[in-house]
Scaffold this active site. Structure first.
Site, short mmCIF file in Angstrom:
data_model
loop_
_atom_site.label_atom_id
_atom_site.label_comp_id
_atom_site.label_asym_id
_atom_site.label_seq_id
_atom_site.Cartn_x
_atom_site.Cartn_y
_atom_site.Cartn_z
N CYS A 8 -11.78 -1.06 6.77
CA CYS A 8 -11.07 -0.27 7.83
C CYS A 8 -9.90 0.47 6.59
O CYS A 8 -10.19 0.47 5.54
CB CYS A 8 -10.44 -1.18 8.69
SG CYS A 8 -9.19 -2.66 7.85
N ASN A 11 -7.39 -3.00 5.26
CA ASN A 11 -7.81 -4.26 4.86
C ASN A 11 -7.01 -5.45 5.06
O ASN A 11 -6.85 -6.41 4.45
CB ASN A 11 -8.26 -4.36 3.49
CG ASN A 11 -9.28 -5.36 3.34
OD1 ASN A 11 -9.43 -6.18 2.20
ND2 ASN A 11 -10.26 -6.12 4.26
N CYS A 13 -6.05 -5.88 8.93
CA CYS A 13 -6.29 -6.25 10.58
C CYS A 13 -7.63 -6.30 10.69
O CYS A 13 -8.24 -7.29 10.81
CB CYS A 13 -5.69 -5.16 11.35
SG CYS A 13 -3.83 -5.13 11.14
N ARG A 14 -8.32 -5.15 10.71
CA ARG A 14 -9.58 -5.03 11.74
C ARG A 14 -10.68 -5.65 10.75
O ARG A 14 -11.50 -6.23 11.24
CB ARG A 14 -9.87 -3.70 12.05
CG ARG A 14 -9.19 -3.10 12.99
CD ARG A 14 -9.19 -1.66 13.50
NE ARG A 14 -8.77 -0.94 12.31
CZ ARG A 14 -9.15 0.45 12.17
NH1 ARG A 14 -9.76 1.21 12.91
NH2 ARG A 14 -8.62 1.13 11.10
N SER A 15 -10.78 -5.08 9.41
CA SER A 15 -11.94 -5.40 8.71
C SER A 15 -11.86 -7.09 8.12
O SER A 15 -12.84 -7.73 8.24
CB SER A 15 -12.15 -4.58 7.32
OG SER A 15 -10.90 -4.65 6.46
N ASP A 123 -6.86 0.19 15.81
CA ASP A 123 -6.14 -0.38 14.84
C ASP A 123 -5.10 -1.26 15.39
O ASP A 123 -4.17 -0.52 15.73
CB ASP A 123 -5.85 0.57 13.92
CG ASP A 123 -5.28 -0.31 12.47
OD1 ASP A 123 -4.92 -1.39 12.65
OD2 ASP A 123 -5.17 0.36 11.49
#
Length: 157
Positions: A8, A11, A13-15, A123
């Site tokens: 993301c 690196n 939050c999402r990934s 995000d």
């Protein structure tokens, strides 16, 4: 060993959420000795930082650990190392392809293309909605594992 990389923007939050969820999923399926998972960012903003407190809090609600996870930036060498490189949104995929100098390689894909969703994983750094992101990540991780089992028969034993 099959190597998976979630990517993301930052690196945090999402990934890392996808990394932790997928790691938890493969542990439950007893596939940790066959699949390795990591995450990275297209930017250098959060190198060395732990996941965002919202990600940590949301994952803790489901007893999913983020222990030892720190942000890192995507590197050109990652193209050779990983079998699946998965961007959390269209912009991430575009940036991944530029960084890796791989304009159209099938190992680079958008996360929710594995599902029936036509949208990106939002995000939560900007939306504040870590639950929506978590729900989509759970669905996408299961879809990825199903895809991997179809493509790698040794995982289906």
């Amino acid at each position: 060993m099959i190597d998976v990389l979630f990517v993301c923007l930052g690196n945090i939050c999402r990934s890392p959420m996808a990394e932790a969820v997928f790691r938890n999923l493969i542990e439950k399926e007893k596939l940790s000795d066959q699949i390795k998972v990591e995450s990275a960012a297209t930017s250098a903003w959060h190198i060395g930082d732990p996941p965002h407190r919202g990600t940590i809090t949301k994952l803790a609600e489901y007893n999913i650990s983020t222990e030892g996870m720190t942000g890192r930036q995507l590197q050109k060498e990652d193209f050779q190392k990983f079998d699946y490189i998965i961007g959390m949104d269209h912009s991430n995929v575009t940036n991944i392809r530029q960084i890796l100098e791989q304009p159209d390689h099938p190992k680079v894909m958008r996360f929710l293309d594995l599902t029936e969703h036509e949208k990106d994983v939002p995000d939560p750094y900007y939306t504040g909605d870590f639950q929506e992101t978590y729900d989509l990540v759970i669905e996408g991780c299961q879809a990825l594992l199903d895809k991997m089992k179809r493509e790698h028969k040794e995982l289906s034993r």
